[in-house]
Write a protein that holds these residues in place. Sequence first.
Motif, short mmCIF file in Angstrom:
data_model
loop_
_atom_site.label_atom_id
_atom_site.label_comp_id
_atom_site.label_asym_id
_atom_site.label_seq_id
_atom_site.Cartn_x
_atom_site.Cartn_y
_atom_site.Cartn_z
N ILE A 175 45.70 29.42 31.01
CA ILE A 175 44.23 29.71 30.79
C ILE A 175 43.87 31.23 31.08
CG2 ILE A 175 41.78 29.26 31.24
CD1 ILE A 175 42.75 26.37 32.02
N LYS A 176 43.22 31.96 30.36
CA LYS A 176 43.24 33.56 30.52
C LYS A 176 41.66 33.86 31.04
CE LYS A 176 46.96 35.09 27.53
NZ LYS A 176 47.42 36.02 26.40
N CYS A 177 41.77 34.85 31.80
CA CYS A 177 40.28 35.25 32.09
C CYS A 177 40.40 36.98 31.77
CB CYS A 177 39.84 35.00 33.44
SG CYS A 177 38.47 35.82 33.90
N SER A 178 39.67 37.53 31.00
CA SER A 178 39.88 38.88 30.45
C SER A 178 38.49 39.72 30.81
CB SER A 178 40.39 39.13 29.19
OG SER A 178 39.25 38.42 28.30
N VAL A 179 38.60 41.13 31.29
CA VAL A 179 37.67 41.77 31.27
C VAL A 179 38.03 43.11 30.26
CG1 VAL A 179 36.22 43.55 32.87
CG2 VAL A 179 36.96 41.09 33.67
N ALA A 180 37.12 43.35 29.20
CA ALA A 180 37.53 44.33 28.22
C ALA A 180 37.64 45.73 28.65
CB ALA A 180 36.53 44.13 27.16
N ALA A 181 36.77 46.32 29.56
CA ALA A 181 36.72 47.45 30.11
C ALA A 181 35.90 47.79 31.46
CB ALA A 181 35.99 48.36 29.37
N ALA A 182 36.55 48.55 32.50
CA ALA A 182 35.98 48.92 33.56
C ALA A 182 36.76 50.02 34.27
CB ALA A 182 36.28 47.56 34.49
N ARG A 183 36.02 50.78 34.98
CA ARG A 183 36.77 52.15 35.74
C ARG A 183 36.07 51.84 36.98
NH1 ARG A 183 36.08 57.55 33.21
NH2 ARG A 183 34.06 57.76 34.20
N PRO A 184 37.06 51.66 37.90
CA PRO A 184 38.48 51.38 37.92
C PRO A 184 38.74 50.27 37.58
CG PRO A 184 37.82 51.40 40.20
CD PRO A 184 36.58 51.86 39.39
N ALA A 185 39.88 49.45 37.35
CA ALA A 185 40.10 48.08 36.93
C ALA A 185 39.51 47.01 37.99
CB ALA A 185 41.75 47.87 37.02
N VAL A 186 39.32 45.95 37.64
CA VAL A 186 38.68 45.04 38.35
C VAL A 186 39.47 44.24 38.94
CG1 VAL A 186 36.62 44.85 36.67
CG2 VAL A 186 38.48 43.19 36.45
N GLY A 187 39.00 43.41 40.13
CA GLY A 187 39.89 42.51 40.96
C GLY A 187 39.42 40.87 40.41
N ILE A 188 40.41 40.20 39.94
CA ILE A 188 40.18 38.88 39.75
C ILE A 188 40.84 37.69 40.45
CG2 ILE A 188 40.58 37.26 37.56
CD1 ILE A 188 40.78 39.98 35.76
N GLU A 204 47.42 41.64 34.65
CA GLU A 204 47.82 42.56 33.86
C GLU A 204 46.76 43.73 33.52
OE1 GLU A 204 50.08 43.73 29.66
OE2 GLU A 204 49.83 41.48 30.11
N GLU A 205 46.93 44.94 33.91
CA GLU A 205 46.07 45.80 33.51
C GLU A 205 46.58 46.93 32.56
OE1 GLU A 205 45.47 47.70 37.46
OE2 GLU A 205 44.40 45.99 38.26
N THR A 206 45.69 47.13 31.71
CA THR A 206 46.12 48.05 30.36
C THR A 206 45.13 49.16 30.31
OG1 THR A 206 46.89 46.22 29.30
CG2 THR A 206 46.79 48.38 28.04
N PRO A 207 45.32 50.53 30.40
CA PRO A 207 44.47 51.49 30.24
C PRO A 207 44.14 51.74 28.70
CG PRO A 207 46.65 52.48 30.67
CD PRO A 207 46.84 51.20 30.71
N THR A 208 42.68 51.82 28.51
CA THR A 208 42.52 51.87 27.28
C THR A 208 41.87 53.35 26.92
OG1 THR A 208 40.09 51.78 27.91
CG2 THR A 208 41.29 49.85 27.36
N ASP A 209 42.19 54.27 27.70
CA ASP A 209 41.93 55.73 27.41
C ASP A 209 42.33 56.46 28.31
OD1 ASP A 209 40.17 55.55 29.18
OD2 ASP A 209 38.30 55.99 28.01
N LYS A 210 42.20 57.92 28.18
CA LYS A 210 42.90 58.62 29.09
C LYS A 210 41.70 58.85 30.35
CE LYS A 210 45.91 61.26 26.14
NZ LYS A 210 46.36 62.72 25.35
N GLY A 211 40.56 58.63 30.30
CA GLY A 211 39.60 58.60 31.27
C GLY A 211 39.51 57.65 32.39
N GLY A 212 40.72 56.75 32.40
CA GLY A 212 40.48 55.78 33.81
C GLY A 212 40.31 54.53 33.48
N ILE A 213 39.76 54.19 32.15
CA ILE A 213 39.23 52.71 31.83
C ILE A 213 40.33 51.83 31.71
CG2 ILE A 213 37.74 51.65 30.35
CD1 ILE A 213 36.34 54.10 29.82
N TYR A 214 40.13 50.63 32.02
CA TYR A 214 41.32 49.61 32.08
C TYR A 214 40.72 48.23 31.48
CZ TYR A 214 44.31 52.59 34.91
OH TYR A 214 45.12 53.34 35.49
N LYS A 215 41.49 47.72 30.77
CA LYS A 215 41.33 46.29 30.31
C LYS A 215 42.32 45.48 31.28
CE LYS A 215 41.97 42.74 26.72
NZ LYS A 215 42.38 42.52 25.19
#
Length: 533
Positions: A175-188, A204-215
Amino acid sequence: MRMFKDTSSWARCAGVCVWYRASPPVLVCSVCLSRGRAWSHTGVRGEEVSLIFDRSKIIVNPGDQLDLDCGVRGDKRYCIWENESGHIYQVEDVYVNVYDGMRKPANTEGNECGIVINSADIEHHGLWTCKVFVVGDSLVGSKNVIVTIKPTSPILELDDGQGSFLVTSEDETPIKCSVAAARPAVGIRWYLGETDITASAEKEETPTDKGGIYKSVSTLRRRFQPKENGQLLMCSISHKTLLVPENTSIPLNVVFKPVEKPVSSFYQISSGSDYEVKLNFSANPAPIRREWRYGDSFENTEASIPIPGADGRYTADFEDLGSGKYTAKLLIAGFTESDANKRYLLVIENEYGETQYKVMLSMHDAPQDTLSGGAVAGIIIVLLIVVAAVGAAGYARYRQMFCFAPVPSPDPEEGKDTKEEHSDTESARGTNTNHASNLKNRIGQLTQVFKKPKKDQDTKLDEHEKKSLTKEEPDKESPYKEQNPDDKEVVYAELDLGKGEPEKKTEVKTEDKTEYAQIVGTLTDNREDEKKE
């Protein structure tokens, strides 16, 4: 300031120099420098200059105050701040309010080049560099400023993409829980009811841009138990922008065949009474077949009753308790001994399998509870400890490793306290004292043998016994002799304790006579036995 009229004097001004032109035309060297260190024109080394700077990152929410601290030890000329986009802010201008939204810190001690941004904005995110110019050089320090972006809401999803929250108890369902965007990355974190089960998840944390936003995606892999059916499964995220964690949850729907149970026994059923058997069980989904069976044995049943249903004196019923829990009932009218001799089976079947529950009925009292395996194990451990302690004490006494109190005389007529006697040959190991005392007690026990009625006093020991009693001194007169009946009979026993041991006598009282027994023996030192061992 010293003036040099010829170029041959320039060599004495080393490093980076500041030159001035005077009138008449001459060159003047005022100060010579070398990377953060200053020399006067006399060549004497000046004060060392260093930067006071914390390079750890700063996380700040939009609208919060941003403190950019930077200090210098020693003399400085001026300093600036430069952000990642290339904007430069001169500290002197900030202090005189040239830049809107920036000001001088309340305390500049050790923070001579620090500035304050009143309200952080998204444009302030990134790397900030403090550059301090000193005489002939500059000192630089940089830190990363993270202006947060509030996370999007967490979403729960299953790996199959069906949007179903159905899980099978025998399978490991991701089962997955996802957060599309946050800066910095969230704790789950994951919770099942009140229990934290985050250890079963991978993040798993994946950067979405060069501005430090993570999925961020957290995948929970776990085998859920039937007893967890109906509990709330929750994904909880934490972030700098959130005062309290943001949660999303679903009720857990665990499917499983009817859960097995051990044999159920019911006691103290009165003859002639109407008795109702109630048996609880769990199954999800709901049973598609329910029936009671009974017969002479569990393997050989003679009749069955559907639930609900009736068969003569037997009536079957069923109750749904919710969340996959049920109660099956069997009412027996006019309970008899033949009913107690029967065996009963409750058969439940759903889409995932069939389970048979065994039931026994009795008119007798329930057997007394026996000790559990844990209690038996505890008793065995305690007994082993006691045996080990007794064995250790016996061994210590045999080796004379400890002191033991003397054993009192077994003769109740003595009425006197046993006195300890100490050996004259007591060794440095301190073992002979107790040895002599214990030997005295043994002699007291041995003298009981010589208590006998008057008519037996004429009986003599055989030659073998005489030799054993006079082993050390065979030439001495026999310790036993016949005496006049009118005189008191006395029997002596000589005790030979070896070197330096004085002769000891033990007196034994009878009703009208006193006997003395003389025993000859040799007191040995246990150290010799130890050497042999």
